[in-house]
Each structure stands twice: as C-alpha cells, then as structure tokens.
Design an enzyme around this catalytic site. Sequence first.
Site, PDB file in Angstrom:
ATOM      1  N   ARG A   1       1.057  -2.469   6.151  1.00 19.72           N
ATOM      2  CA  ARG A   1       0.629  -2.973   4.839  1.00 19.72           C
ATOM      3  C   ARG A   1       1.744  -3.817   4.227  1.00 19.72           C
ATOM      4  O   ARG A   1       1.944  -3.805   3.019  1.00 19.72           O
ATOM      5  CB  ARG A   1       0.285  -1.827   3.915  1.00 19.72           C
ATOM      6  CG  ARG A   1       1.382  -0.798   3.760  1.00 19.72           C
ATOM      7  CD  ARG A   1       1.119   0.023   2.542  1.00 19.72           C
ATOM      8  NE  ARG A   1       1.962   1.199   2.497  1.00 19.72           N
ATOM      9  CZ  ARG A   1       2.010   1.989   1.464  1.00 19.72           C
ATOM     10  NH1 ARG A   1       1.279   1.746   0.425  1.00 19.72           N
ATOM     11  NH2 ARG A   1       2.791   3.045   1.467  1.00 19.72           N
TER      12      ARG A   1
ATOM     13  N   ASP B   1      11.869   5.601  11.423  1.00 15.63           N
ATOM     14  CA  ASP B   1      11.415   4.286  10.939  1.00 15.63           C
ATOM     15  C   ASP B   1      11.912   4.015   9.523  1.00 15.63           C
ATOM     16  O   ASP B   1      11.782   2.897   9.021  1.00 15.63           O
ATOM     17  CB  ASP B   1       9.880   4.169  10.999  1.00 15.63           C
ATOM     18  CG  ASP B   1       9.182   5.332  10.310  1.00 15.63           C
ATOM     19  OD1 ASP B   1       9.499   6.481  10.642  1.00 15.63           O
ATOM     20  OD2 ASP B   1       8.343   5.086   9.443  1.00 15.63           O
TER      21      ASP B   1
HETATM   22  P1  AMP Z   1       5.416   4.714   5.106  1.00 16.89           P
HETATM   23  O1  AMP Z   1       4.948   6.085   4.763  1.00 16.89           O
HETATM   24  O2  AMP Z   1       5.177   3.724   3.990  1.00 16.89           O
HETATM   25  O3  AMP Z   1       6.793   4.682   5.664  1.00 16.89           O
HETATM   26  O4  AMP Z   1       4.472   4.221   6.273  1.00 16.89           O
HETATM   27  C1  AMP Z   1       4.490   4.749   7.565  1.00 16.89           C
HETATM   28  C2  AMP Z   1       3.591   3.912   8.418  1.00 16.89           C
HETATM   29  O5  AMP Z   1       2.243   3.955   7.921  1.00 16.89           O
HETATM   30  C3  AMP Z   1       3.945   2.437   8.482  1.00 16.89           C
HETATM   31  O6  AMP Z   1       3.593   1.964   9.750  1.00 16.89           O
HETATM   32  C4  AMP Z   1       3.078   1.836   7.421  1.00 16.89           C
HETATM   33  O7  AMP Z   1       2.843   0.458   7.628  1.00 16.89           O
HETATM   34  C5  AMP Z   1       1.813   2.653   7.577  1.00 16.89           C
HETATM   35  N1  AMP Z   1       1.046   2.732   6.325  1.00 16.89           N
HETATM   36  C6  AMP Z   1       1.323   3.478   5.230  1.00 16.89           C
HETATM   37  N2  AMP Z   1       0.389   3.292   4.280  1.00 16.89           N
HETATM   38  C7  AMP Z   1      -0.517   2.403   4.770  1.00 16.89           C
HETATM   39  C8  AMP Z   1      -1.709   1.811   4.274  1.00 16.89           C
HETATM   40  N3  AMP Z   1      -2.196   2.086   3.059  1.00 16.89           N
HETATM   41  N4  AMP Z   1      -2.344   0.935   5.086  1.00 16.89           N
HETATM   42  C9  AMP Z   1      -1.891   0.651   6.314  1.00 16.89           C
HETATM   43  N5  AMP Z   1      -0.769   1.174   6.841  1.00 16.89           N
HETATM   44  C10 AMP Z   1      -0.083   2.053   6.086  1.00 16.89           C
HETATM   45 MG    MG Z   2       8.466   3.670   5.795  1.00 13.90          MG
END
Ligand code: AMP
Ligand code: MG
Length: 491
Positions: free
Chosen positions: A93, A252
């Site tokens: 995203r 990550d």
């Molecule tokens: P995060 O929790 O933001 O570190 O995200 C972990 C993974 O989930 C990453 O690959 C993000 O791009 C994906 N991700 C988190 N929220 C979304 C969303 N609403 N739509 C698509 N991908 C998401």
């Molecule tokens: Mg992240």
Amino acid sequence: MPFLKGFQFDNSYARELEGLYVKWGGQKVADPSIVQLNDELALELGLNPQFLKSKDGAQFLVGRELPESSISLAQAYAGHQFGGFAPSLGDGRALLIGEIIDTHKNRRDVYLKGSGRTPFSRGGDGNAAIGPVLREYLVSEAMHAMGVPTTRALAAITTGNKVRRDGLEPGAVLTRVASSHLRVGTFQYFAARKEDEKVKRLADYAIARHYPELANTDNKYLGLLQAVIDRQCALVAKWVSLGFVHGVMNTDNTTISGETIDYGPCAFMDYYDPQACYSSIDRYGRYCYSNQPLALQWNLARFAETILPLIDEEDKGNSYRLAGDEMDKIKPQYEAYWLAEMSVKLGLPLTQSSDKSLIENLFKILEDEKVDFTQLFRRLADVLRSDKKPVKALFIDQTKIDSWLVEWIERLKGQDLHVIAEKMNTINPAYIPRNHLVEAAVQAATKELDFEPFEQLLNVVTNPFEQREQWHRFEQPAPPSFGQYTTFCGT
Ligand code: AMP
Ligand code: MG
C-alpha cells in the site's frame, strides 16, 4: 503545473536495482486535501510549502500528479514476522516516488503510504485510514524532535475516499521521507530466492548510499554487517532510554540505515514496566519493552545470513566464523550504548564501572513503585536544584529512593549540580506522545474532523524539552480510567 515541470527527482533505486521493484502508480483519489504539512521538512527538501498546500500540491503529495523526473515504484521485500518467515511482503500500500538530494546534500526517499493496491497487496485494500496516518505523523515527528533517528512525516492528506476498517473511515495518505527504505527484509527477499547477484547489488547499493566509507575497505560486506549492527544497537538503546516500545520489530521493519520505521503499534510507557507490551497481536510479549535488544539481536542474525555468501566468497566456513564473531559482539555493543544513554540521562560524568549497578538499582525501585518513567528524569534534575519534593511525590514508599538519591548525589560530587540539571533537561523530554493524548487527538480528528487537539499535541511533542506552565496536562500520565492500552498494526 509550473513548479513540477522543472522539479528534479533522482531515482537511484530504480536505476541501479532493476528486478528489485515493480513500477507502479498511485490510485485515483476523489478529493485530496492537506491535513498537515511539515513546512520545515519541505524546505529542507527544497520543496515550496506554498505549492504543496495548493490543489496541485495535494495531487502531487498523493502521487497522482508527478513530475516527469519521478519514477514511482513498489519495492519488493520479505520479512520474518513474529519469527515466521513471509517470503513475499513488499509495498502493498505504498510507493517510492523518487529521491531528493536535500539542502544538506543528503539523499532522501519520498514515499507514499496508503496510495492504493500494488502487485504486493495480497488480500489488503492498499489504503490507509486517517487515524493511523495521523498517529505515525505525530509519533515520528516527536521521535525526531527527541533526537531519535527516524523516518519523517512530510504531509498527511485525506483522499476523499472512504476506507473500510471498523466502519467506514476517511482514507488518507502519509507522505513520508526516509534516508532510504532498505530493510533487512529487502535482503531476505533475494537471499531466500538464492538470487545472490541481486543480494550483492543490493549490498553494494546500501554501502554506497549509507556507508560510503566502506567502499574501498578490505571486506566491505563484513563492514556493512558491522555498520548495521552498530546503528541498530544505537537506535534500540535510544528507544529504551525513552520508554519507547516499537511493537513490531519484524525484519521488514528493521532498516539498514538505522532509522526507526513503522509506527503502527508502537507506544510509550507511562510507568516503568519491563514487560510493557501494547500490540494486540503480540500475545506472548515477543516485542515487549525489555525484549527489544533480544529481538534486535535476532533480526541482525537474519541480516547476517543474507550476506554470508558475500563475506568470504571462497570459504564458507570463514564467512560463518567472521559473521559469528560479529554476532557475539552485539550484546556488549548494545549494553555499551544503553549504559551511555542512561548515564547521560542521569547526568553522570564519564561512565564508571559502578554506574551500571547504580542505574539498575534505580530501575528496580521504579518497577516496584510503578513510577512514571518520563517524569522521573525531569524531577531528578529538580533534586540537583535542591528540590527533592517533586521526585519524592512520585513514590509511595520513599525510603528506597531516599537512599538511592544519596548514592547518586555522592556520585556527582565535585560537579556543578546546576549545570548538570540544565544538561539533563536537554536530554530528558518533559513531553512524550502519551497514549491517552494521542488517542484523544486521533479520535477528534477521525470522528469529528476536529484537528485542533492534533495540532496542539504536535506542537507540544515537537518541543519536548521546553517545559511550559500552560502545557502542564501534557506531562501527566493517563488517568486510571484510560485502562490498559492496546495498539493495532497496519490499519
Ligand atoms: P505493515 O504492518 O504496515 O508493516 O505491513 C506489513 C505488510 O502488509 C507490508 O507488506 C504491507 O505493504 C502490507 N499491508 C499492510 N496493510 C495493507 C493494506 N491495507 N493493503 C495492502 N497491503 C497492506
Ligand atoms: Mg512495515
């Protein structure tokens, strides 16, 4: 759009790391509107705040109207999430829209979070809701003001789209600036696919971008490992010194630059609690306050694995030995940073061997007495100005802290206590983004579209060392009615 026409983005990631990303654009947004713009950061980037606040500026900040020099892309990365390996995460995203060489000649990524679905979205909607965007804005800017390496917030923009979370919420984009978005997980993506050539290209790129002094050394890849260990140890010691719980220390979210990234489920503790853990999904406290150095050590071992083949390309055994030696040094290295951070918080001149136990004794008392971590250090400075009352008021049983204070003052003997007190107040913040205040500000913005509490809190936490009478309430811990605080990832 006259301003954008001549604007020069650079795109070293796109140019040098083909195969490590997918070119992609931002989704259509109904009606972008700037909620918050960081004028100071815009100027540092050579961007015109007036332009950014215009209608065209908003289209630019959500990634819809980009100058010709922009190459927007979604980066590939993998990651260990709570110990389990996810081989394909990537920007689901988010988009990197380009790099800017700022007024200090530093290369900075301009990156959009909440810009729509990408090939990495899996089941996600690609969106971000206004609440978490404002939360990241607030906390990352507070961290920067407190001197913590971090990604920065350039702008928060509502898109005019609605996103489905608990109910329908206003959609938003956070325009974020970072010295890069290279993560341990970026290396893992290619290492897991045995794409050694890409790992090497990535390592060379990381060295050129973050550690150019290593380029001509004997073993630059071992040097890269050492440099990342060093920056990350310094970073986590800084978090710990401020009572910060990151909450999602997955690989990550572990940067190669040593900047804090991903403010989804983070929180600051009020009272001192080594087990402090806020994230709804961290059920076993893997990333609780006192586990952060251990989690870091684990993440750095995962990084070492990815570049093992590069450390000694001919002798695998030697690679293991060299990387293993570095792993053994992480704990003492972290502890040295921790001791240095805690010593300056207490105004101790040049650390002595007995200081560790002095500091640990204090923490034991804080734990027993559930004392507010942030207030404590400000009130200790008052003791040096001959006012013991404020600090003692934080304790129910005052006998232990009384004898600790005697020991501490003894340790400071011969120093100018007023000077030390002044210095302590430039290191220990009076104002942190306290959970109840962050929640209230975010709720007001989300539910009532009232941005006043957010702006006020942002002003306070970005001036964390200047104690002001009228900001008294911002120093206070949450009232008991606030209850146990729970945070959420990726919303
Ligand atoms: P995060 O929790 O933001 O570190 O995200 C972990 C993974 O989930 C990453 O690959 C993000 O791009 C994906 N991700 C988190 N929220 C979304 C969303 N609403 N739509 C698509 N991908 C998401
Ligand atoms: Mg992240």
